[in-house]
Design a protein around this motif. Structure first.
Motif, PDB file in Angstrom:
ATOM      1  N   ILE A 211      39.347   5.458  53.403  1.00  0.00           N
ATOM      2  CA  ILE A 211      40.262   6.323  54.145  1.00  0.00           C
ATOM      3  C   ILE A 211      40.979   7.219  53.142  1.00  0.00           C
ATOM      4  O   ILE A 211      41.623   6.737  52.204  1.00  0.00           O
ATOM      5  N   ILE A 212      40.834   8.526  53.314  1.00  0.00           N
ATOM      6  CA  ILE A 212      41.439   9.487  52.387  1.00  0.00           C
ATOM      7  C   ILE A 212      42.944   9.536  52.617  1.00  0.00           C
ATOM      8  O   ILE A 212      43.400   9.694  53.753  1.00  0.00           O
ATOM      9  N   PHE A 213      43.703   9.406  51.530  1.00  0.00           N
ATOM     10  CA  PHE A 213      45.162   9.442  51.636  1.00  0.00           C
ATOM     11  C   PHE A 213      45.683  10.636  50.863  1.00  0.00           C
ATOM     12  O   PHE A 213      45.486  10.753  49.647  1.00  0.00           O
ATOM     13  N   SER A 214      46.352  11.555  51.580  1.00  0.00           N
ATOM     14  CA  SER A 214      46.882  12.783  50.978  1.00  0.00           C
ATOM     15  C   SER A 214      48.398  12.780  51.071  1.00  0.00           C
ATOM     16  O   SER A 214      48.981  13.174  52.095  1.00  0.00           O
ATOM     17  N   PRO A 215      49.115  12.335  50.006  1.00  0.00           N
ATOM     18  CA  PRO A 215      50.576  12.262  50.036  1.00  0.00           C
ATOM     19  C   PRO A 215      51.230  13.582  49.634  1.00  0.00           C
ATOM     20  O   PRO A 215      50.563  14.531  49.202  1.00  0.00           O
ATOM     21  N   ASN A 216      52.550  13.618  49.774  1.00  0.00           N
ATOM     22  CA  ASN A 216      53.356  14.778  49.355  1.00  0.00           C
ATOM     23  C   ASN A 216      52.844  16.091  49.940  1.00  0.00           C
ATOM     24  O   ASN A 216      52.916  17.145  49.314  1.00  0.00           O
ATOM     25  N   ALA A 217      52.324  16.022  51.147  1.00  0.00           N
ATOM     26  CA  ALA A 217      51.743  17.198  51.808  1.00  0.00           C
ATOM     27  C   ALA A 217      52.646  17.626  52.961  1.00  0.00           C
ATOM     28  O   ALA A 217      52.879  16.841  53.890  1.00  0.00           O
ATOM     29  N   ARG A 218      53.129  18.857  52.891  1.00  0.00           N
ATOM     30  CA  ARG A 218      54.024  19.354  53.931  1.00  0.00           C
ATOM     31  C   ARG A 218      53.323  20.440  54.744  1.00  0.00           C
ATOM     32  O   ARG A 218      52.848  21.432  54.204  1.00  0.00           O
ATOM     33  N   VAL A 219      53.280  20.218  56.043  1.00  0.00           N
ATOM     34  CA  VAL A 219      52.538  21.114  56.918  1.00  0.00           C
ATOM     35  C   VAL A 219      53.359  22.369  57.232  1.00  0.00           C
ATOM     36  O   VAL A 219      54.567  22.303  57.450  1.00  0.00           O
ATOM     37  N   GLN A 220      52.674  23.500  57.213  1.00  0.00           N
ATOM     38  CA  GLN A 220      53.296  24.777  57.583  1.00  0.00           C
ATOM     39  C   GLN A 220      52.879  25.204  58.978  1.00  0.00           C
ATOM     40  O   GLN A 220      53.681  25.714  59.754  1.00  0.00           O
ATOM     41  N   ALA A 221      51.608  24.974  59.306  1.00  0.00           N
ATOM     42  CA  ALA A 221      51.080  25.370  60.611  1.00  0.00           C
ATOM     43  C   ALA A 221      49.738  24.674  60.821  1.00  0.00           C
ATOM     44  O   ALA A 221      49.133  24.150  59.879  1.00  0.00           O
ATOM     45  N   VAL A 222      49.293  24.702  62.065  1.00  0.00           N
ATOM     46  CA  VAL A 222      47.962  24.222  62.417  1.00  0.00           C
ATOM     47  C   VAL A 222      47.207  25.386  63.037  1.00  0.00           C
ATOM     48  O   VAL A 222      47.657  25.965  64.030  1.00  0.00           O
ATOM     49  N   ASP A 223      46.087  25.743  62.436  1.00  0.00           N
ATOM     50  CA  ASP A 223      45.238  26.798  62.969  1.00  0.00           C
ATOM     51  C   ASP A 223      44.172  26.134  63.828  1.00  0.00           C
ATOM     52  O   ASP A 223      43.176  25.607  63.317  1.00  0.00           O
ATOM     53  N   GLN A 224      44.397  26.143  65.132  1.00  0.00           N
ATOM     54  CA  GLN A 224      43.475  25.461  66.040  1.00  0.00           C
ATOM     55  C   GLN A 224      42.140  26.198  66.177  1.00  0.00           C
ATOM     56  O   GLN A 224      41.117  25.575  66.455  1.00  0.00           O
ATOM     57  N   ASP A 225      42.134  27.490  65.973  1.00  0.00           N
ATOM     58  CA  ASP A 225      40.882  28.245  66.057  1.00  0.00           C
ATOM     59  C   ASP A 225      39.954  27.901  64.893  1.00  0.00           C
ATOM     60  O   ASP A 225      38.753  27.682  65.083  1.00  0.00           O
TER      61      ASP A 225
END
Length: 383
Positions: A211-225
């Motif tokens: 399982i890939i674990f990506s810490p310290n990651a802050r989301v700005q937006a989700v591009d659903q397209d």
């Protein structure tokens, strides 16, 4: 003594336990009233079972109106204003005057203004878990991303439990080699409130399950397209199925009443759960309790349960003229199911100095069956 009215806002874990205990401790001249807009009490730890099709929604809920058999009044209505000075709750169909108020409304879910997040799937509520079930079953290949967009959020182990269970789910279906699983979080390591040792232990468990674990990651937006999560540092995380923890906040009615502090949550005495307003208490997810290392007490049902017992017993002692003071001690535990008929147990003293003392037991069938037994007991004992 003239009978008093104790209003309890919210029929979740804390509200149900507080109402049950007060009704058992107080004579009938005192009113115990639970107010909630929904008649449905959901056993949240079982939502992952609904997500995977292991339980039907009806198997993980109880009807709040069943509390009436115990002498507890239940009002199904939405509270639109809280007036702690004039001691009343305004509802869409009337109002309720109270002598004491226990705030237990939980957290409100939203998107935090993050573009595209509203279209993500979630298992943090019953409808979401049920809808996600068909999405997971239909996924033949691709990447499942579990996104934690902001802190704090309730049930801190839930995203990690979800990842472990998805790994087990797709292995059982023979698709695991075709399905990647990734956790994206602003946390530095899993369960940061428990400390780096526990975080390292869980990170190693995730790695062992690919399982890939990506810490310290802050989301700005989700591009659903384009099907990508856009991070603040410019990185992009592609997904085929996005599962997100909702952004949590104190309910609007609590904020509008001026009951929240600088944290955005209700500030309370960490031992009595008293607020700055006389006769007003708050328990569970709506509260903010800073710990010795600076992080807040996790938002979890086990703490709401313990806090409810303390508030109910202290209120009963006050009304009955008895001495004694009960104190919430910050101890708690939770299950972290890992699939394959196993679960871990995280437990500890979160009020310990100079930092919480938390431990995680290795996955075992014992804790798996303990979780199943607890779910069965919970929905039958209180209702």
């Amino acid at each position: 003594m003239e009978g008093k009215t104790i209003a309890i806002l919210g029929g979740g874990v804390g509200g149900v336990v507080a109402a049950y205990r007060l009704r058992r401790l107080l004579p009938p001249e005192h009113r115990v009233v639970v107010v909630d807009r929904s008649p449905m009490h959901v056993f949240a730890p079982a939502l992952t079972w609904v997500m995977l099709g292991l339980r039907h929604p009806a198997q993980v809920v109880a009807d709040l109106r069943a509390l009436r058999r115990r002498g507890i009044e239940v009002i199904l209505d939405e509270v639109i204003a809280i007036d702690v000075y004039h001691r009343r709750l305004a509802m869409t169909q009337g109002e309720l005057s109270f002598d004491y108020l226990i705030l237990s409304p939980g957290a409100e879910y939203g998107t935090g203004g993050i573009p595209g997040l509203a279209q993500a799937w979630t298992y943090y509520h019953l409808d979401g878990a049920e809808a996600l079930r068909d999405q997971l079953a239909g996924l033949q290949e691709g990447r499942v991303v579990i996104l934690i967009p902001s802190l704090p959020y309730k049930c801190p182990a839930a995203p990690y439990e979800g990842a472990f269970l998805l790994d087990w789910y797709y292995r059982r279906l023979g698709r695991r080699q075709q399905v990647e699983i990734q956790i994206v979080t602003p946390e530095p390591h899993p369960l940061p409130v428990a400390g780096p040792q526990v975080g390292t232990q869980l990170a190693e468990m995730l790695a062992a399950r690919q399982i890939i674990f990506s810490p310290n990651a802050r989301v700005q937006a989700v591009d659903q397209d384009r099907k990508v999560v856009l991070l603040n540092d410019g990185a992009e995380v592609p997904f085929d199925l996005l599962i997100a923890v909702p952004v949590h906040s104190a309910p609007a009615v609590v904020r509008e009443a001026g009951l929240t502090g600088p944290s955005g949550w209700v500030e309370v005495d960490p031992h009595t759960m008293a607020t700055p307003w006389e006769g007003v208490f708050a328990i569970g997810d709506v509260t903010h309790i800073p710990l010795a290392h600076g992080l807040p007490l996790p938002k979890a049902g086990v703490f709401a349960h313990g806090q409810a017992e303390v508030v109910a017993r202290n209120l009963a002692s006050r009304l009955l003229g008895r001495a004694g003071r009960h104190a919430f001690d910050g101890r708690g535990q939770c299950f972290l199911e890992t699939g394959f008929g196993r679960a871990s147990l995280a437990y500890g003293d979160f009020y310990a100095q100079p930092a919480p003392e938390v431990h995680v037991r290795n996955p075992s069938p014992l804790w798996y069956w303990a979780k199943r037994g607890f779910a069965w007991w919970w929905l039958r004992h209180w209702f």
